[in-house]
Design a protein around this motif. Structure first.
Motif, PDB file in Angstrom:
ATOM      1  N   ARG A 191      10.131 -12.758 -26.796  1.00 48.41           N
ATOM      2  CA  ARG A 191      10.750 -12.017 -27.914  1.00 48.41           C
ATOM      3  C   ARG A 191       9.963 -12.234 -29.201  1.00 48.41           C
ATOM      4  NH1 ARG A 191      16.906 -13.577 -26.784  1.00 48.41           N
ATOM      5  NH2 ARG A 191      17.405 -11.947 -25.305  1.00 48.41           N
ATOM      6  N   THR A 192       9.588 -13.500 -29.441  1.00 42.27           N
ATOM      7  CA  THR A 192       8.851 -13.811 -30.670  1.00 42.27           C
ATOM      8  C   THR A 192       7.517 -13.082 -30.691  1.00 42.27           C
ATOM      9  OG1 THR A 192       9.834 -15.982 -30.505  1.00 42.27           O
ATOM     10  CG2 THR A 192       8.134 -15.733 -32.138  1.00 42.27           C
ATOM     11  N   SER A 193       6.820 -13.076 -29.533  1.00 42.57           N
ATOM     12  CA  SER A 193       5.504 -12.415 -29.464  1.00 42.57           C
ATOM     13  C   SER A 193       5.652 -10.917 -29.704  1.00 42.57           C
ATOM     14  CB  SER A 193       4.857 -12.632 -28.115  1.00 42.57           C
ATOM     15  OG  SER A 193       4.855 -13.977 -27.807  1.00 42.57           O
ATOM     16  N   SER A 194       6.695 -10.281 -29.091  1.00 45.23           N
ATOM     17  CA  SER A 194       6.811  -8.831 -29.273  1.00 45.23           C
ATOM     18  C   SER A 194       7.197  -8.475 -30.702  1.00 45.23           C
ATOM     19  CB  SER A 194       7.782  -8.214 -28.261  1.00 45.23           C
ATOM     20  OG  SER A 194       9.004  -8.850 -28.318  1.00 45.23           O
ATOM     21  N   GLU A 195       7.963  -9.384 -31.357  1.00 47.31           N
ATOM     22  CA  GLU A 195       8.290  -9.125 -32.775  1.00 47.31           C
ATOM     23  C   GLU A 195       7.030  -9.201 -33.630  1.00 47.31           C
ATOM     24  OE1 GLU A 195      11.434 -11.854 -33.829  1.00 47.31           O
ATOM     25  OE2 GLU A 195      12.801 -10.821 -32.452  1.00 47.31           O
ATOM     26  N   GLU A 196       6.146 -10.191 -33.281  1.00 49.60           N
ATOM     27  CA  GLU A 196       4.913 -10.327 -34.075  1.00 49.60           C
ATOM     28  C   GLU A 196       4.020  -9.109 -33.901  1.00 49.60           C
ATOM     29  OE1 GLU A 196       3.370 -14.054 -32.834  1.00 49.60           O
ATOM     30  OE2 GLU A 196       4.721 -15.166 -34.141  1.00 49.60           O
TER      31      GLU A 196
END
Ligand code: SF4
Length: 199
Positions: A191-196
């Motif tokens: 989730r964090t990677s896709s938000e970035e």
């Protein structure tokens, strides 16, 4: 320093003031099962698998060995029909949440637990709290915590803290008695990677 002695399973066991029954027993090589205990963490008394019988003043009481203090002259039993029955039931309940857990499978063998006694609700987390407490007490990061209450209670990483702290740490991973922590971590990371990426 040894400053008291007690009897555990018919053996004289030396202990020091402030030790729990669990520490005294394990120090003497007597095994008591737990899934929520860790020597670096404050006793939690959550899983109740460490229930033992304590005889004092002519009465027998069931206590959690991880939180009960080792006292002079106590007489303790770590196995009995009643204790084994409790551990069997607790293991059966936990297996409903994490049927593939090797730790629970071993307990099931030891206490003859029926792996299919309770309907499966595989959240994979048995809420032992090891990850949450280790991160708070040892690492002092609070990157993972409990959310919700009752049946919806679960653990969750705090994405902002996890992104800064967890990628290089992961010290809590080997503590988890199921696969829940790794799964939660992978989810948080993706989730964090896709938000970035979407920024
Ligand atoms: S994720 Fe694992 S270590 Fe954390 S509370 Fe759940 S079972 Fe315990």
């Amino acid at each position: 320093m040894t400053d008291l002695s007690l009897r555990i399973d018919g053996r004289d066991v030396a202990a020091t003031q402030g030790m729990s029954l669990l520490e005294a027993a394990r120090g003497a090589g007597i095994s008591i099962p737990t899934v929520c205990h860790h020597e670096k963490l404050e006793p939690f008394g959550g899983c109740r698998l460490c229930m033992v019988e304590v005889e004092a003043a002519g009465r027998t009481t069931l206590v959690a060995a991880c939180t009960y203090p080792a006292g002079k002259g106590l007489v303790v039993k770590t196995r009995s029909e009643q204790i084994d029955r409790i551990r069997k039931l607790l293991t059966e309940q936990l297996l409903a949440y994490a049927p593939e857990s090797e730790v629970l499978q071993n307990l099931a063998r030891e206490y003859r637990a029926d792996k299919d006694r309770f309907p499966k609700e595989p959240s994979f987390c048995i809420l032992c709290g090891l990850c949450v407490r280790y991160c708070a007490e040892v690492k002092q990061r609070n990157a993972v915590g409990f959310i919700d209450r009752g049946p919806s209670r679960e653990i969750s990483f705090v994405p902002e803290i996890a992104a800064a702290e967890c990628w290089e740490c992961k010290e809590c991973f080997p503590l988890c008695p199921t696969s829940a922590l790794q799964a939660a971590f992978v989810l948080t990371r993706s989730r964090t990677s896709s938000e970035e990426v979407s920024k």
